[in-house]
Design an enzyme around this catalytic site. Sequence first.
Site, short mmCIF file in Angstrom:
data_model
loop_
_atom_site.label_atom_id
_atom_site.label_comp_id
_atom_site.label_asym_id
_atom_site.label_seq_id
_atom_site.Cartn_x
_atom_site.Cartn_y
_atom_site.Cartn_z
N HIS A 12 0.88 -1.19 0.00
CA HIS A 12 0.00 0.00 0.00
C HIS A 12 0.90 1.23 0.00
O HIS A 12 1.43 1.63 1.04
CB HIS A 12 -0.91 -0.01 1.23
CG HIS A 12 -1.91 1.10 1.24
ND1 HIS A 12 -3.25 0.89 1.46
CD2 HIS A 12 -1.77 2.45 1.07
CE1 HIS A 12 -3.89 2.05 1.42
NE2 HIS A 12 -3.01 3.01 1.19
N HIS A 14 1.65 5.27 -1.67
CA HIS A 14 1.31 6.46 -2.47
C HIS A 14 2.61 7.04 -3.02
O HIS A 14 3.44 7.54 -2.24
CB HIS A 14 0.60 7.51 -1.61
CG HIS A 14 -0.70 7.02 -1.04
ND1 HIS A 14 -1.90 7.19 -1.70
CD2 HIS A 14 -0.98 6.34 0.10
CE1 HIS A 14 -2.88 6.64 -0.97
NE2 HIS A 14 -2.34 6.11 0.12
N ARG A 16 2.45 9.31 -5.63
CA ARG A 16 2.09 10.61 -6.23
C ARG A 16 2.56 10.67 -7.69
O ARG A 16 2.78 9.66 -8.33
CB ARG A 16 2.66 11.78 -5.42
CG ARG A 16 2.45 11.72 -3.92
CD ARG A 16 0.99 11.70 -3.54
NE ARG A 16 0.82 11.93 -2.10
CZ ARG A 16 -0.18 11.47 -1.40
NH1 ARG A 16 -1.13 10.74 -1.95
NH2 ARG A 16 -0.28 11.72 -0.11
N LYS A 95 -8.88 -0.49 -6.07
CA LYS A 95 -8.99 0.14 -4.75
C LYS A 95 -10.29 0.91 -4.63
O LYS A 95 -10.56 1.81 -5.44
CB LYS A 95 -7.79 1.08 -4.56
CG LYS A 95 -7.83 1.94 -3.31
CD LYS A 95 -7.45 1.16 -2.07
CE LYS A 95 -7.66 1.95 -0.79
NZ LYS A 95 -6.61 2.93 -0.53
N HIS A 134 -10.64 1.09 1.38
CA HIS A 134 -10.44 2.05 2.47
C HIS A 134 -11.71 1.98 3.31
O HIS A 134 -12.73 2.58 2.95
CB HIS A 134 -10.21 3.47 1.94
CG HIS A 134 -9.91 4.45 3.03
ND1 HIS A 134 -8.72 5.12 3.14
CD2 HIS A 134 -10.66 4.84 4.10
CE1 HIS A 134 -8.74 5.88 4.23
NE2 HIS A 134 -9.92 5.74 4.83
N HIS A 168 -5.02 -0.85 5.64
CA HIS A 168 -4.52 -0.13 6.83
C HIS A 168 -5.47 -0.25 8.02
O HIS A 168 -6.01 0.76 8.49
CB HIS A 168 -4.20 1.33 6.52
CG HIS A 168 -5.18 2.06 5.64
ND1 HIS A 168 -6.53 2.09 5.88
CD2 HIS A 168 -5.01 2.78 4.51
CE1 HIS A 168 -7.12 2.79 4.94
NE2 HIS A 168 -6.22 3.21 4.09
N ASP A 240 1.38 2.57 3.56
CA ASP A 240 0.53 3.75 3.37
C ASP A 240 1.37 5.02 3.46
O ASP A 240 0.88 6.07 3.89
CB ASP A 240 -0.64 3.79 4.37
CG ASP A 240 -1.76 4.71 3.91
OD1 ASP A 240 -1.72 5.15 2.74
OD2 ASP A 240 -2.65 5.01 4.71
N HIS A 244 3.22 14.47 1.75
CA HIS A 244 2.64 15.79 1.45
C HIS A 244 3.73 16.82 1.72
O HIS A 244 4.50 16.65 2.67
CB HIS A 244 1.45 16.09 2.37
CG HIS A 244 0.25 15.22 2.15
ND1 HIS A 244 -0.66 15.43 1.15
CD2 HIS A 244 -0.16 14.10 2.81
CE1 HIS A 244 -1.61 14.50 1.20
NE2 HIS A 244 -1.33 13.67 2.20
O1 DOR Z 1 -3.53 9.39 5.60
C1 DOR Z 1 -3.84 9.07 4.46
N1 DOR Z 1 -3.27 9.64 3.38
N2 DOR Z 1 -4.81 8.15 4.27
C2 DOR Z 1 -5.30 7.88 3.05
O2 DOR Z 1 -6.17 7.07 2.96
C3 DOR Z 1 -4.80 8.61 1.86
C4 DOR Z 1 -3.47 9.14 2.08
C5 DOR Z 1 -3.06 10.15 1.03
O3 DOR Z 1 -3.28 9.87 -0.16
O4 DOR Z 1 -2.52 11.18 1.40
ZN ZN Z 2 -3.39 5.00 1.44
#
Ligand code: DOR
Ligand code: ZN
Length: 335
Positions: A12, A14, A16, A95, A134, A168, A240, A244
């Site tokens: 899992h 991300h 980006r 997903k 989710h 998660h 996960d 950011h």
């Molecule tokens: O904390 C999270 N950030 N939970 C999610 O389900 C998505 C993820 C994100 O894409 O930033």
């Molecule tokens: Zn996630």
Amino acid sequence: MRLILNSPLDMHLHLRDGDMLQHVAKFSAKDFTGALIMPNLVPPITDIPSLLAYKERILDVMGCEQFTPYMSLFFKSDYKADFLERSRDYITAIKLYPSGVTTNSDGGVEQFDVKKLAPIFEAMSELNIPLCVHGETNGFVMDREKEFGAVYECLAVAFPKLTIIMEHITTRSSAELLKRYENLYATITLHHLLITLDDVAGGLLNPHLFCKPIAKRYEDRDALLELALNANKKVMFGSDSAPHPVSKKECCGCAAGIFSAPIALSALAELFEKHDKLTNLQAFVSDNARDIYKLTPIEKTVILEKKEWIVPATFGDVVPMFAKQTLKWQALSQK
Ligand code: DOR
Ligand code: ZN
């Protein structure tokens, strides 16, 4: 002291897109042989040309690192069986996000009407496409995952051949639910094995530990630890890791997401060692995922050395979990 892991997987992740992808991909590529890539881009990945183009962009930034991006599609209520059949060879999972529950989930499922969605779940069962979920409602923040349990039960019973991954998980009730239905599986993050709501908001607010689902109670964390440390066959590691920029974290309206990719394996080794369970780490970070997803990942040996290191305060403009703290294990660069 060294620990050798064979083909670690992060089920899992991300990554980006654009500059952020360029910046964060190397951390996962160094320590993992592959990862399930989340589709919640803006706009989300809902068709195969977009998915393949995104996969190419990921592979481009990986350079010479051996790393397989296992791609996932963003669930849409209007998917048809023939589309899924044509997509099968390109995807590892689909997903599902209920609309509005987390970052970039606005295009998710508005109303969870299992009867209406049944043709999609039936087609996915037939085609052996795992459904990653989710699992949160729009209810009170501490109860969202527990409330979603009824949906998981309904899905597990109605579609016994569908592989359902509870993404998660954060609660004791999910840990118990998982054991009750053969076709339910789960990913567990590093952060939910380590923190509780106290770490997020019990003292001074820590935006870098704010994520969805939010970390819960001590008894919830203990239930997750019990599953992970014993490498229960129904759970696998999914970081996960969700980067950011610092401007989106240290502000009013802080984005949800914890950036753990650079420290995930090190911190897992420390955690498993602390509980005298290092021998179960291989299953938790690789073998269980191979069995659940029926994957044969590229062989990649990742060596962890017992050697202290200080986690940088930032990687570019992203603050990692454990920033400025000392970790006991270090993942070495691999060939
Ligand atoms: O904390 C999270 N950030 N939970 C999610 O389900 C998505 C993820 C994100 O894409 O930033
Ligand atoms: Zn996630």
